[in-house]
Scaffold this active site. Structure first.
Site, PDB file in Angstrom:
ATOM      1  CG  HIS A  90      -2.066  -1.002   1.041  1.00  0.00           C
ATOM      2  ND1 HIS A  90      -3.171  -0.758   0.265  1.00  0.00           N
ATOM      3  CD2 HIS A  90      -2.229  -2.257   1.543  1.00  0.00           C
ATOM      4  CE1 HIS A  90      -3.982  -1.808   0.294  1.00  0.00           C
ATOM      5  NE2 HIS A  90      -3.431  -2.736   1.072  1.00  0.00           N
ATOM      6  CG  ASP A 117      -0.809   5.395   0.015  1.00  0.00           C
ATOM      7  OD1 ASP A 117      -1.856   5.005  -0.544  1.00  0.00           O
ATOM      8  OD2 ASP A 117      -0.643   5.376   1.250  1.00  0.00           O
ATOM      9  CD  GLU A 129      -8.842   1.954  -8.289  1.00  0.00           C
ATOM     10  OE1 GLU A 129      -9.338   0.955  -8.833  1.00  0.00           O
ATOM     11  OE2 GLU A 129      -9.042   2.238  -7.088  1.00  0.00           O
TER      12      GLU A 129
END
Length: 351
Positions: free
Chosen positions: A210, A214, A241
């Protein structure tokens, strides 16, 4: 011997002298101009606020130089000239409290040349008249609200910005979309909307984690925001997204050209993907819609639905492409495919 009912000249001089000394010691930054707009008092608090010494401005009309780099009237000047109609020209926030009576108030960012920094000042300017009603001076007082203004701006940004990417958030997007839709109805000019989706993002997160996800979203956001260059363009994080770009006064061809530039720019970043079922690098699918709203179009739902459907089609046609609603049928015909376009975000997100 003074005539009954008339204040002796000496008493007036003493009163004037006392008033000047009192004003000099006020903690509120204050200056006074005469009817010819020359500075007659520039108190110590005003010196501290502006960095400009009284000796530099007393007897001159150069008080504007303490606040601005180019010549323009201060609020006291507009009071002396009785020009309330010019307030909107020079101040972002203002009020005229009475014609030839109570003066004006305003708020404004000032560049403060001597300090080398900007200050947000709250300003009050009021006239002083003699017994015959003639203007004899204008007093301007100033308050530094810079810290409060910056805090207010920060709070507004927090309410309208996405914390991860720094783009406008969904709330700001919804507000701008409605505002621009209504403007497009009035002007009868096209309005374009782009939905930009990172291909196989769940697979990217599963493979790279993750934190890398990001970083990927921030990189894509930087590219998307680079194409919101006009004052009313808006780049936003629509959710997860997916990003959205509002482009007022733009037809489908121009919007598609921008969409493809965004897609190509993200490919050029060469962000490694490599998950099973995805390509070597991160790519985008983009849905584009443009519409001139008519009187019957009460909301931008038609534009949203068209862009959403175009993005769904881009996903079903293989991803890493731009699809515009105006070219949708041609795209499917060219590929010789039959596909049921399922409206709604849930059907499209499953692709």
């Amino acid at each position: 011997m003074a005539k009954p009912g008339k204040i002796p000249a000496k008493a007036v001089d003493v009163a004037d002298s006392y008033a000047v000394r009192l004003m000099q010691h006020l903690v509120v930054p204050t200056f006074v101009i005469d009817p010819k707009r020359r500075v007659v008092i520039w108190n110590r608090a005003c010196e501290r606020l502006t960095g400009v010494a009284a000796s530099e401005v007393i007897g001159t009309s150069k008080h504007w130089q303490a606040f601005y780099e180019t010549k323009r009237p201060c609020l006291a000047d507009l009071v002396a000239l009785d020009r309330p109609e010019q307030l909107p020209e020079f101040y972002s926030e203002y009020a005229a409290r009475g014609h030839n009576g109570l003066g004006f108030s305003a708020e404004n960012w000032c560049v403060m040349p001597k300090l080398g920094s900007q200050l947000y000042l709250a300003i009050d300017a009021g006239p002083i008249h003699d017994e015959a009603g003639n203007l004899i001076a204008v007093v301007e007082t100033l308050r530094d609200l810079t810290d409060q203004k910056r805090a207010e701006t920060t709070l507004k940004e927090l309410a309208t910005k996405d914390g991860l990417t720094g783009l406008a958030n969904r709330r700001a997007f919804d507000q701008m979309l409605m505002s621009e839709w209504e403007r497009a109805q009035r002007t009868q000019k096209p309005m374009a909307l782009l939905f930009v989706d990172v291909d196989h993002f769940k697979l990217f997160n599963d493979r790279h984690g993750h934190q890398s996800g990001d970083e990927c979203l921030r990189a894509v956001a930087t590219v998307v925001s680079g194409y919101a260059v006009r004052p009313l363009d808006l780049a936003s994080r629509y959710g997860g997204e997916e990003f959205a770009l509002i482009l007022p006064e733009m037809d489908c061809d121009a919007a598609c050209a921008i969409a493809d530039e965004i897609r190509t720019a993200v490919m050029a970043l060469r962000i490694a993907h490599g998950a099973s079922g995805a390509g070597d690098h991160v790519t985008l699918s983009v849905g584009v819609a443009s519409h001139v709203p008519g009187e019957a179009d009460g909301s931008p739902d038609r534009l949203l639905g068209a862009a959403d459907q175009a993005l769904y089609a881009a996903k079903r046609l293989g991803r890493n492409r731009v699809i515009c609603t105006e070219r949708l049928l041609a795209e499917f015909a060219g590929l010789g495919r039959e596909i049921a376009l399922v409206p709604g975000r849930t059907a499209r997100k499953s692709a």
